[in-house]
Design an enzyme around this catalytic site. Sequence first.
Site, short mmCIF file in Angstrom:
data_model
loop_
_atom_site.label_atom_id
_atom_site.label_comp_id
_atom_site.label_asym_id
_atom_site.label_seq_id
_atom_site.Cartn_x
_atom_site.Cartn_y
_atom_site.Cartn_z
CG HIS D 98 -13.49 -15.94 4.37
ND1 HIS D 98 -13.87 -15.22 3.27
CD2 HIS D 98 -13.89 -15.21 5.45
CE1 HIS D 98 -14.48 -14.11 3.65
NE2 HIS D 98 -14.49 -14.07 4.97
CG HIS D 100 -12.24 -9.70 4.58
ND1 HIS D 100 -13.19 -8.81 5.02
CD2 HIS D 100 -12.73 -10.92 4.90
CE1 HIS D 100 -14.19 -9.47 5.61
NE2 HIS D 100 -13.95 -10.75 5.55
CG ASP D 123 -2.33 -22.42 -16.27
OD1 ASP D 123 -2.62 -23.21 -17.17
OD2 ASP D 123 -1.36 -21.64 -16.35
CG HIS D 174 -18.35 -11.38 3.31
ND1 HIS D 174 -19.12 -12.07 4.21
CD2 HIS D 174 -17.10 -11.40 3.82
CE1 HIS D 174 -18.39 -12.47 5.23
NE2 HIS D 174 -17.16 -12.08 5.01
CE1 TYR D 232 3.35 -25.49 -15.50
CE2 TYR D 232 2.96 -26.52 -13.37
CZ TYR D 232 3.48 -25.49 -14.12
OH TYR D 232 4.12 -24.46 -13.50
#
Lengths: 235, 235, 235, 235
Positions: D98, D100, D123, D174, D232
């Site tokens: 997580h 910001h 991708d 958020h 790939y």
Amino acid sequence: MSLVAEALRETVCRANLDLVARGLVMETFGNVSGIDRAAGLFVIKASGVPYDGMTAEHMVPVSLETGLPLETRFRPSSDTPTHLELYRAFPGCGGIAHTHSAFATAFAQARTPIACMGTTHADYFRGDVPVTRAMTRSEVETDYERNTGLVIVETFRALKVSADDISAVLVANHGPFAWGPDAATAVERAAVVEYLARMECTQRIVAPGAPKPADYLITKHFSRKHGKDAYYGQK
Amino acid sequence: MSLVAEALRETVCRANLDLVARGLVMETFGNVSGIDRAAGLFVIKASGVPYDGMTAEHMVPVSLETGLPLETRFRPSSDTPTHLELYRAFPGCGGIAHTHSAFATAFAQARTPIACMGTTHADYFRGDVPVTRAMTRSEVETDYERNTGLVIVETFRALKVSADDISAVLVANHGPFAWGPDAATAVERAAVVEYLARMECTQRIVAPGAPKPADYLITKHFSRKHGKDAYYGQK
Amino acid sequence: MSLVAEALRETVCRANLDLVARGLVMETFGNVSGIDRAAGLFVIKASGVPYDGMTAEHMVPVSLETGLPLETRFRPSSDTPTHLELYRAFPGCGGIAHTHSAFATAFAQARTPIACMGTTHADYFRGDVPVTRAMTRSEVETDYERNTGLVIVETFRALKVSADDISAVLVANHGPFAWGPDAATAVERAAVVEYLARMECTQRIVAPGAPKPADYLITKHFSRKHGKDAYYGQK
Amino acid sequence: MSLVAEALRETVCRANLDLVARGLVMETFGNVSGIDRAAGLFVIKASGVPYDGMTAEHMVPVSLETGLPLETRFRPSSDTPTHLELYRAFPGCGGIAHTHSAFATAFAQARTPIACMGTTHADYFRGDVPVTRAMTRSEVETDYERNTGLVIVETFRALKVSADDISAVLVANHGPFAWGPDAATAVERAAVVEYLARMECTQRIVAPGAPKPADYLITKHFSRKHGKDAYYGQK
């Protein structure tokens, strides 16, 4: 000077250098101060001194009562009277940072508040970071720097906003000031103001009329980090 | 060469390298020169030389009278005739910096002046940084670099602007030139031009039609730093 | 492998690492190749190998005739068939760089050419950097990477543009390819493409409909640096 | 704690520090966790701890069953209940990041999905990175962090999107969450989300209504890197 003031000088010097480390400084712009209310003085960067080679010696103590420097080695920042008025009006203010950081200054030039658009903002400031009104000719021509401080104070009184809840402002066509319990926190908040302005610039490109978050979300986040019910961080 | 010119070579070399340190350079673009009016010469970066490994040896002295290089080791910058015309027309000009810095060049490509929107700008330049007119086919095909200088001079004359009050310009579809009392100051101003363009870009996203600050605010800030009543910095 | 090919491997490895140094790489995206036409092979980065710790060993030689790798230690980049088609179609092409650099890729996603708006552009490319058409379902589902190369070649043929005059392209919804006489120059041009896209983004904010410079200005700048009458740089 | 959990602690600590190295962190914002499903626990950053000086000691083990910390030295991140709900709902999720980060958070504040506009996006993510709905007053005032997780899960169920195909989300007003098979991959994907948001911001300036790429192009690129037919990278 007292030992307390010497320690403050070190603290304020480190906070000024932190402006550079955080990329908030262009040339010799910007200044940070910190106050010792018991001693009746604050300490501020000397005017126009390069950050490279700056030491605690370049921090000038200023009387909170008279606004005059308590030493004559260096002239204090030309913005000293602005800091003085903020310390006088905002009793919770222990340190002040002023920058010309690029995004926040652009908002000041746009005379547009930094809107509280999300939780990053609400973690620091309980609402929009406001912009002062344009100053009059006489305010600019006489006691310009003192009047800058008075116009900031007027802005908070007119909006009925607490300087503890929203501890930053944009001076119209000039740039941001941020404050906090001490000089280091003031610099951290100045960095956050820059980050918030940068994010709002992007948000306005993507969705110019995006709705603000609900007040209860803002209150939730501000209260997670501030006040008696804060539960962010370690005890 | 005289000892004076050797010292100038060192100064100009450092100023050229400062372009890189300040992030104003892409590839081999950009050049800085500095003048010794008493000696009748200026010194400028050699053409297309990489900044990495650049020394004072790569700085080429050029006659102010003839515009010809006084040495044959390296060809001077292809923009030398532009510098020459600025030195001839602007007697207060002691150093010149030319860059292709990204934001300022974008304004030049937009043929849009960098508007004086705040005190950061007014601390350096007493009004908008102007843009030259587009050059004609014959101006481009013959004596292109010299004509670039002449069009800059024409711009200042047409606007009745002093090259001391506004010491920078955007050449249409090309990029910025900035100048000052010496090469180092010219580079500092080129960095400020880039910073101002960057801020105005953001301001235009946030509030495209934002009003300019009052003339008295601009005059106040310019006078804080320039002229006999300056009170910014140390005595 | 021959000694020549070993030297090419070193060169191509350095050029791949230069992508990182120039900030053109995100994760393992991007690849650079270089050709030895006399030996009938080109050398290209291995597929999905991290740049950190990359050595010349990770460069895979590929036959220009068959398109197959000449070694089995590492699989070549998945974009190898794209490079192959460019080498086959553009005889002046000695090295190719492909990136997902942020601004140029955004233009590719916008399916918008990078317009030639100034002299920085004209110093490198004699006109707009074009965008390919969207690929069809069958072109994507069968021989996708080879068809990517063929669509690039088709774009240049349709526009009647020389791959020497404009040595870069944006593949629609994908990203930029740039090329030149060798791998190092290809990378330099990929960096310039990114810089030009960045500047045009700013220019579009400031003045969306700004006029292009006159053709004679573009020709002047391209000719200062390319061809028999070039006068930029040292002899 | 078991040896397995100690190794996880090291892994998760490195992933948290990688947030800083990738420029995704402002102040103490952001957190990464990693799970050991066999042991019935996950490990997450302590709340509000500075990244500078962070060690594996600051990673707090949390029970997957009760959601409670298994140690009392440090409080876990205030976002722990959000991570818990994601681990419970998404069985393929082995690590969560997580941030910001500036561009992705701006999209969250704009309540605008990051559109799948090209192959860089495809991708990693097989379609738009979605935005959650605004949370209600009661969801915010009671069990806020847990409800944040539940609203993310609701978003994926409502869109009938697999959390393996699109392993990131923007929480309205958020910021972004990203996940993957382990903590390191979650951080890599959080970095890619930021990069994609940055590119889409530019694309919207250049061509606001640009068409999306065809589904078959998105499927092609996602399948090159994910699933049984991936080709790939090295075998």
